[in-house]
Design an enzyme around this catalytic site. Structure first.
Site, PDB file in Angstrom:
ATOM      1  N   ASN A 263       0.882  -1.171   0.000  1.00 26.44           N
ATOM      2  CA  ASN A 263       0.000   0.000   0.000  1.00 26.44           C
ATOM      3  C   ASN A 263       0.917   1.218   0.000  1.00 26.44           C
ATOM      4  O   ASN A 263       1.488   1.564   1.027  1.00 26.44           O
ATOM      5  CB  ASN A 263      -0.894  -0.030   1.248  1.00 26.44           C
ATOM      6  CG  ASN A 263      -1.728   1.246   1.382  1.00 26.44           C
ATOM      7  OD1 ASN A 263      -1.762   2.063   0.456  1.00 26.44           O
ATOM      8  ND2 ASN A 263      -2.379   1.403   2.517  1.00 26.44           N
TER       9      ASN A 263
ATOM     10  N   LYS B 152       0.210   4.252  -0.292  1.00 29.36           N
ATOM     11  CA  LYS B 152      -0.366   5.472   0.319  1.00 29.36           C
ATOM     12  C   LYS B 152      -0.054   6.679  -0.583  1.00 29.36           C
ATOM     13  O   LYS B 152      -0.024   6.532  -1.793  1.00 29.36           O
ATOM     14  CB  LYS B 152       0.143   5.645   1.750  1.00 29.36           C
ATOM     15  CG  LYS B 152      -0.072   4.380   2.584  1.00 29.36           C
ATOM     16  CD  LYS B 152       0.102   4.573   4.041  1.00 29.36           C
ATOM     17  CE  LYS B 152      -0.112   3.243   4.762  1.00 29.36           C
ATOM     18  NZ  LYS B 152      -0.099   3.366   6.206  1.00 29.36           N
TER      19      LYS B 152
ATOM     20  N   HIS C 118      -9.665   1.470   4.995  1.00 33.82           N
ATOM     21  CA  HIS C 118      -8.379   1.701   5.686  1.00 33.82           C
ATOM     22  C   HIS C 118      -8.590   2.706   6.822  1.00 33.82           C
ATOM     23  O   HIS C 118      -9.332   3.675   6.672  1.00 33.82           O
ATOM     24  CB  HIS C 118      -7.334   2.209   4.692  1.00 33.82           C
ATOM     25  CG  HIS C 118      -5.944   2.116   5.243  1.00 33.82           C
ATOM     26  ND1 HIS C 118      -5.479   2.995   6.201  1.00 33.82           N
ATOM     27  CD2 HIS C 118      -4.948   1.232   5.012  1.00 33.82           C
ATOM     28  CE1 HIS C 118      -4.243   2.651   6.521  1.00 33.82           C
ATOM     29  NE2 HIS C 118      -3.895   1.580   5.819  1.00 33.82           N
TER      30      HIS C 118
ATOM     31  N   GLU D 222      -6.852   5.042   7.868  1.00 32.79           N
ATOM     32  CA  GLU D 222      -6.525   6.436   7.539  1.00 32.79           C
ATOM     33  C   GLU D 222      -7.715   7.119   6.868  1.00 32.79           C
ATOM     34  O   GLU D 222      -7.865   8.343   6.969  1.00 32.79           O
ATOM     35  CB  GLU D 222      -5.263   6.476   6.657  1.00 32.79           C
ATOM     36  CG  GLU D 222      -4.014   6.190   7.482  1.00 32.79           C
ATOM     37  CD  GLU D 222      -2.850   5.602   6.714  1.00 32.79           C
ATOM     38  OE1 GLU D 222      -2.875   5.578   5.471  1.00 32.79           O
ATOM     39  OE2 GLU D 222      -1.891   5.141   7.384  1.00 32.79           O
TER      40      GLU D 222
ATOM     41  N   GLU E 108      -5.593  -4.785  10.459  1.00 38.31           N
ATOM     42  CA  GLU E 108      -4.547  -3.791  10.701  1.00 38.31           C
ATOM     43  C   GLU E 108      -4.840  -3.063  12.013  1.00 38.31           C
ATOM     44  O   GLU E 108      -5.659  -2.132  12.033  1.00 38.31           O
ATOM     45  CB  GLU E 108      -4.528  -2.749   9.575  1.00 38.31           C
ATOM     46  CG  GLU E 108      -4.227  -3.297   8.208  1.00 38.31           C
ATOM     47  CD  GLU E 108      -3.612  -2.243   7.290  1.00 38.31           C
ATOM     48  OE1 GLU E 108      -2.539  -2.502   6.757  1.00 38.31           O
ATOM     49  OE2 GLU E 108      -4.196  -1.165   7.122  1.00 38.31           O
TER      50      GLU E 108
ATOM     51  N   GLY F  78       2.602   2.183  11.084  1.00 38.67           N
ATOM     52  CA  GLY F  78       3.660   3.188  11.064  1.00 38.67           C
ATOM     53  C   GLY F  78       4.344   3.430  12.405  1.00 38.67           C
ATOM     54  O   GLY F  78       5.140   4.357  12.536  1.00 38.67           O
TER      55      GLY F  78
ATOM     56  N   SER G 156       3.332  -2.085  10.381  1.00 30.86           N
ATOM     57  CA  SER G 156       4.774  -2.117  10.687  1.00 30.86           C
ATOM     58  C   SER G 156       5.473  -3.398  10.262  1.00 30.86           C
ATOM     59  O   SER G 156       6.448  -3.812  10.895  1.00 30.86           O
ATOM     60  CB  SER G 156       5.009  -1.869  12.186  1.00 30.86           C
ATOM     61  OG  SER G 156       4.640  -0.551  12.520  1.00 30.86           O
TER      62      SER G 156
HETATM   63  P1  13P Z   1       2.974   0.403   7.680  1.00 28.90           P
HETATM   64  O1  13P Z   1       3.461  -0.892   7.090  1.00 28.90           O
HETATM   65  O2  13P Z   1       3.740   1.603   7.191  1.00 28.90           O
HETATM   66  O3  13P Z   1       2.873   0.333   9.168  1.00 28.90           O
HETATM   67  O4  13P Z   1       1.488   0.627   7.130  1.00 28.90           O
HETATM   68  C1  13P Z   1       0.571  -0.396   7.189  1.00 28.90           C
HETATM   69  C2  13P Z   1      -0.618  -0.015   6.425  1.00 28.90           C
HETATM   70  O5  13P Z   1      -1.318   0.922   6.751  1.00 28.90           O
HETATM   71  C3  13P Z   1      -0.906  -0.798   5.210  1.00 28.90           C
HETATM   72  O6  13P Z   1      -2.184  -0.545   4.735  1.00 28.90           O
END
Ligand code: 13P
Length: 253
Positions: free
Chosen positions: A11, A13, A101, A103, A170, A176, A214
Site C-alpha cells: 500500500n 499510500k 483503511h 486512515e 490492521e 507506522g 509495521s
Molecule cells: P505500515 O506498514 O507503514 O505500518 O502501514 C501499514 C498499512 O497501513 C498498510 O495498509
C-alpha cells in the site's frame, strides 16, 4: 483454517510519481524469477490513482497485479468533484481496491459508507482488500473483538461475493509505529476473524486474512511462523523495492 497461497500487498499510500516505475520494475523482475521456485505467493501493489494506468500498461505483468487505495461511494460518473468511482479504477487497469483503511476511517468513513464502496467495487469487478482493526484506546479497553466484529458485520452484506473479498487486519496502533501485536494475540485474533466470518456469512471456506502494521524485513520471520496469516498489507516498506523484496525472501527462508 490456513490457506497455502500467501499475499504480499503493498500500500503505497500518498507516495510515488512516474519515476517510481523503476521500483515496480525491480519488484516485477524479482517476481518473475521467484515464481519459478515458488508458485504460492501473490504480489499486488496498490498505488495512487495517477499511476494505475501508467504502471499497468508499462508493466503488462502477469506476476504483479495493480490495485487502488480507495474509491468513491458513488457509482460510474457523476457531479462529484475530485472523486473516482470503482468502475473508473477498473477501466484504468486496477484489479483490486483497498477499502476501509483506518486512515480513511479517520477522515469520517463510516461502516455504512464502506459497505457502499465494497458493493460498488464488486459490481465493477474489482477484488476488495477490506481493512479492519482496533485503535490503541479500544485495545486498552479490551474491545478488539467487538470492534472488528462490528466492522465485519456492518460493512459486509450476505449477498456479496465472498471469493472477491480479502480481509486485512490492521491494528491502528501498529500502523507506522514499529509496534506489532504479540504472537499469541495474533493467533487469537486471526482465529476469531476467520471463525466469525464463516459463521456470519455461512461460507464454506475460511476467508483470507492478511496482517498489516509495521511489517518489515526483520519481524516478517516472526509472522511467517503463524500459519493463520494468509499474507501481508505492507505500507512504508513497500515503497522500497529492496525492503519489499527482502520481506518476501525472508518470509520463505
Ligand atoms: P505500515 O506498514 O507503514 O505500518 O502501514 C501499514 C498499512 O497501513 C498498510 O495498509
Amino acid at each position: 483454517m490456513t490457506n497455502k497461497l500467501k499475499y504480499f500487498i503493498g500500500n503505497w499510500k500518498m507516495f510515488g510519481d512516474f519515476s517510481s516505475l523503476k521500483i515496480i520494475k525491480r519488484i516485477n523482475n524479482f517476481c518473475l524469477k521467484f515464481r519459478k521456485k515458488n508458485k504460492n505467493s501473490k504480489v499486488i501493489l496498490c498505488v495512487p490513482n495517477i499511476l494505475i494506468n501508467f504502471f499497468s500498461s508499462k508493466l503488462n505483468s502477469d506476476v504483479i497485479s495493480i490495485g487502488a487505495q480507495n474509491c468513491s461511494h458513488n457509482k460510474n460518473y457523476g457531479p462529484f468533484t475530485g472523486s473516482v468511482s470503482a468502475s473508473m479504477l477498473k477501466k484504468s487497469g486496477a484489479n483490486y481496491v483497498i477499502l476501509g483503511h483506518s486512515e480513511n476511517r479517520f477522515e469520517g468513513e463510516s461502516n455504512k459508507l464502506i459497505m457502499q464502496k465494497i458493493e460498488n467495487a464488486l459490481e465493477a469487478n474489482l477484488k476488495v482488500i477490506f481493512c479492519i482493526g482496533e485503535t490503541q484506546k479500544q485495545k486498552n479497553k479490551c474491545q478488539t473483538f467487538s470492534v472488528i466484529g462490528n466492522q465485519l458485520k456492518k460493512s459486509i452484506k450476505k449477498s456479496f461475493d465472498k471469493n472477491k473479498i480479502i480481509i486485512a487486519y490492521e491494528p491502528v496502533w501498529s500502523i507506522g509505529s514499529g509496534k506489532i501485536p504479540k504472537k499469541n494475540e495474533l493467533i487469537k485474533t486471526f482465529k476469531f476473524i476467520k471463525n466469525l466470518y464463516k459463521k456470519l456469512f455461512k461460507t464454506k471456506k475460511y476467508p483470507k486474512v492478511l496482517y498489516g502494521g509495521s511489517v518489515n524485513n526483520k519481524n516478517i520471520t516472526l509472522f511467517s511462523k503463524i500459519s493463520e496469516i494468509d499474507g501481508f498489507l505492507i505500507g512504508g516498506a513497500s515503497q522500497s523495492s529492496k525492503k519489499f523484496i527482502d520481506i518476501i525472501k525472508k518470509y520463505y527462508k
